[in-house]
Design a protein around this motif. Structure first.
Motif, short mmCIF file in Angstrom:
data_model
loop_
_atom_site.label_atom_id
_atom_site.label_comp_id
_atom_site.label_asym_id
_atom_site.label_seq_id
_atom_site.Cartn_x
_atom_site.Cartn_y
_atom_site.Cartn_z
N HIS A 114 0.86 -1.42 0.01
CA HIS A 114 0.04 -0.07 0.04
C HIS A 114 0.67 1.14 0.17
O HIS A 114 1.74 1.32 0.69
CB HIS A 114 -0.91 -0.01 1.33
N ASP A 115 0.42 2.04 -0.75
CA ASP A 115 1.53 3.22 -0.91
C ASP A 115 0.67 4.47 -1.61
O ASP A 115 -0.65 4.35 -1.74
CB ASP A 115 2.56 2.94 -1.97
N SER A 116 1.21 5.47 -1.88
CA SER A 116 0.60 6.71 -2.23
C SER A 116 1.33 7.68 -3.26
O SER A 116 2.81 7.33 -3.21
CB SER A 116 0.09 7.63 -1.15
N ALA A 117 0.73 8.32 -3.93
CA ALA A 117 1.47 9.20 -5.01
C ALA A 117 1.13 10.65 -4.75
O ALA A 117 -0.09 10.88 -4.74
CB ALA A 117 1.32 8.51 -6.44
N LEU A 118 1.98 11.56 -5.17
CA LEU A 118 1.53 12.97 -5.39
C LEU A 118 1.21 13.32 -7.03
O LEU A 118 2.36 13.03 -7.74
CB LEU A 118 2.32 14.02 -4.75
N VAL A 119 0.03 13.72 -7.24
CA VAL A 119 -0.17 14.06 -8.54
C VAL A 119 -0.12 15.85 -8.68
O VAL A 119 -1.20 16.24 -7.96
CB VAL A 119 -1.41 13.46 -9.05
N SER A 120 0.58 16.37 -9.57
CA SER A 120 0.42 17.87 -9.47
C SER A 120 -0.40 18.07 -10.88
O SER A 120 0.02 17.68 -12.08
CB SER A 120 1.75 18.48 -9.46
N THR A 121 -1.19 19.21 -10.86
CA THR A 121 -2.01 19.52 -12.04
C THR A 121 -2.80 20.87 -11.72
O THR A 121 -3.43 21.08 -10.94
CB THR A 121 -2.98 18.48 -12.46
N ARG A 122 -2.78 21.68 -12.80
CA ARG A 122 -3.54 22.78 -12.53
C ARG A 122 -3.00 23.82 -11.50
O ARG A 122 -3.55 24.32 -10.62
CB ARG A 122 -4.93 22.78 -12.86
N GLY A 123 -1.60 23.82 -11.05
CA GLY A 123 -1.07 24.27 -10.03
C GLY A 123 -1.51 23.75 -8.45
O GLY A 123 -1.02 24.53 -7.68
N MET A 140 0.95 -5.79 -11.24
CA MET A 140 0.33 -4.75 -11.69
C MET A 140 0.44 -3.64 -10.62
O MET A 140 0.53 -3.74 -9.42
CB MET A 140 -1.15 -4.57 -11.94
N LEU A 141 0.37 -2.21 -11.00
CA LEU A 141 0.38 -1.06 -10.37
C LEU A 141 -0.87 -0.49 -10.45
O LEU A 141 -1.21 -0.02 -11.66
CB LEU A 141 1.77 -0.24 -10.64
N MET A 142 -1.54 -0.07 -9.42
CA MET A 142 -2.99 0.52 -9.49
C MET A 142 -2.94 1.80 -8.75
O MET A 142 -2.20 2.06 -7.52
CB MET A 142 -3.81 -0.12 -8.67
N PHE A 143 -3.50 2.83 -9.49
CA PHE A 143 -3.42 4.19 -8.95
C PHE A 143 -5.08 4.27 -8.80
O PHE A 143 -5.81 4.08 -9.63
CB PHE A 143 -2.91 5.23 -9.75
N TYR A 144 -5.52 4.94 -7.65
CA TYR A 144 -7.10 5.27 -7.58
C TYR A 144 -7.18 6.50 -6.48
O TYR A 144 -6.68 6.49 -5.62
CB TYR A 144 -7.83 4.01 -7.23
N GLY A 187 9.58 2.23 -14.24
CA GLY A 187 8.95 3.59 -14.81
C GLY A 187 7.79 3.68 -14.68
O GLY A 187 6.78 4.50 -15.25
N ALA A 188 6.84 2.44 -14.26
CA ALA A 188 5.48 2.39 -14.30
C ALA A 188 5.05 3.57 -13.21
O ALA A 188 3.80 4.22 -13.68
CB ALA A 188 4.82 0.92 -13.85
N SER A 189 5.36 3.71 -12.16
CA SER A 189 5.20 4.65 -11.12
C SER A 189 4.88 6.07 -11.84
O SER A 189 4.04 6.88 -11.73
CB SER A 189 5.97 4.71 -10.02
N GLU A 190 6.11 6.55 -12.54
CA GLU A 190 6.08 7.58 -13.47
C GLU A 190 5.15 7.89 -14.27
O GLU A 190 4.54 8.84 -14.74
CB GLU A 190 7.60 8.11 -13.79
N GLU A 191 5.05 6.62 -15.09
CA GLU A 191 3.91 6.81 -16.36
C GLU A 191 2.46 7.05 -15.72
O GLU A 191 1.56 7.65 -16.04
CB GLU A 191 4.08 5.55 -17.25
N GLY A 192 2.23 6.20 -14.58
CA GLY A 192 0.85 6.30 -13.85
C GLY A 192 0.67 7.55 -13.30
O GLY A 192 -0.29 8.08 -13.65
N THR A 193 1.44 8.06 -12.83
CA THR A 193 1.48 9.64 -12.42
C THR A 193 1.24 10.59 -13.28
O THR A 193 0.30 11.45 -13.20
CB THR A 193 2.86 9.97 -11.31
N ALA A 194 2.09 10.46 -14.17
CA ALA A 194 1.81 11.34 -15.45
C ALA A 194 0.41 11.31 -16.18
O ALA A 194 -0.11 12.45 -16.43
CB ALA A 194 2.87 11.23 -16.55
#
Length: 209
Positions: A114-123, A140-144, A187-194
């Motif tokens: 279990h982890d988390s990611a930071l997504v930056s969009t529109r400032g 697999m890597l899942m973001f939700y 590179g999947a984490s970077e791809e998913g975040t982008a």
């Protein structure tokens, strides 16, 4: 009146009041349709190109009980990414949308991280869930995350609290769960975040932002 009778009477009254309160909350809900259908989300996101949308089996649709949904694979080279969005025009206070962490084990998937990611969009920056999952040797890597017109959150528990607040204050409880799944390779984490960075504004447009 004995203590046991008093306690029983108090519990009965509390249950009755709670039932009436929840009933009033349900009656106060106001359905909020999407301004733009989910299938209008761009077929080209962050270098990924969409394949035809997929239809879910009737049994899955019945269990999902969503107002509308989008199940769409995207491809980049030989890699496939799956996008899934379920939208609810109204929700019941105290309930939550189907969480992957509850549904995945029933489908044979093991959540091994279990982890988390930071997504930056529109400032702005948003925290989303990032799970590493596996099934029969397939990783697999899942973001939700949970997205509505007014917010983006990762926590199911916070979602329930905010849902109850929305029910009381505005009666508008429309929301969605957004899920991205791709092979867990370098590179999947970077791809998913982008992908998420480009997707969030698209979903927001569907809500009428």
């Amino acid at each position: 009146m004995s203590d046991s009778i008093t306690l029983s009477f108090t519990a009965t009254v509390a249950l009755l009041v709670g039932t009436i309160f929840l009933g009033n909350l349900t009656a106060h809900r106001v359905p909020s349709p999407l301004a733009v259908p989910l299938d209008r989300i761009s077929p080209d996101l962050a270098g990924w190109t969409a394949s035809p949308d997929q239809e879910l089996p009737q049994s899955t649709l019945h269990a999902l009980d969503a107002t509308s949904y989008l199940s769409r694979p995207y491809r980049k080279g030989s890699t496939e990414l799956d996008l899934f969005i379920a939208f609810y025009a109204q929700q019941r206070a105290g309930e939550s949308m189907h969480s992957p962490k509850h549904c995945l084990p029933g489908a044979g998937w093991e959540i091994w991280q279990h982890d988390s990611a930071l997504v930056s969009t529109r400032g702005k920056q948003y925290e989303v869930n990032k799970y590493s999952i596996q099934n029969d040797g397939k990783r697999m890597l899942m973001f939700y995350w949970y997205q509505s017109k007014s917010r983006i959150i990762a926590s199911e528990y916070l979602g329930k609290i905010m849902l109850a607040r929305d029910t009381i204050v505005t009666g508008r409880t429309a929301g969605s769960i957004v899920r991205i799944t791709l092979p867990d390779t370098p590179g999947a984490s970077e791809e998913g975040t982008a992908f998420a960075e480009h997707l969030i504004p698209q979903v927001q447009r569907c809500f009428g932002d």
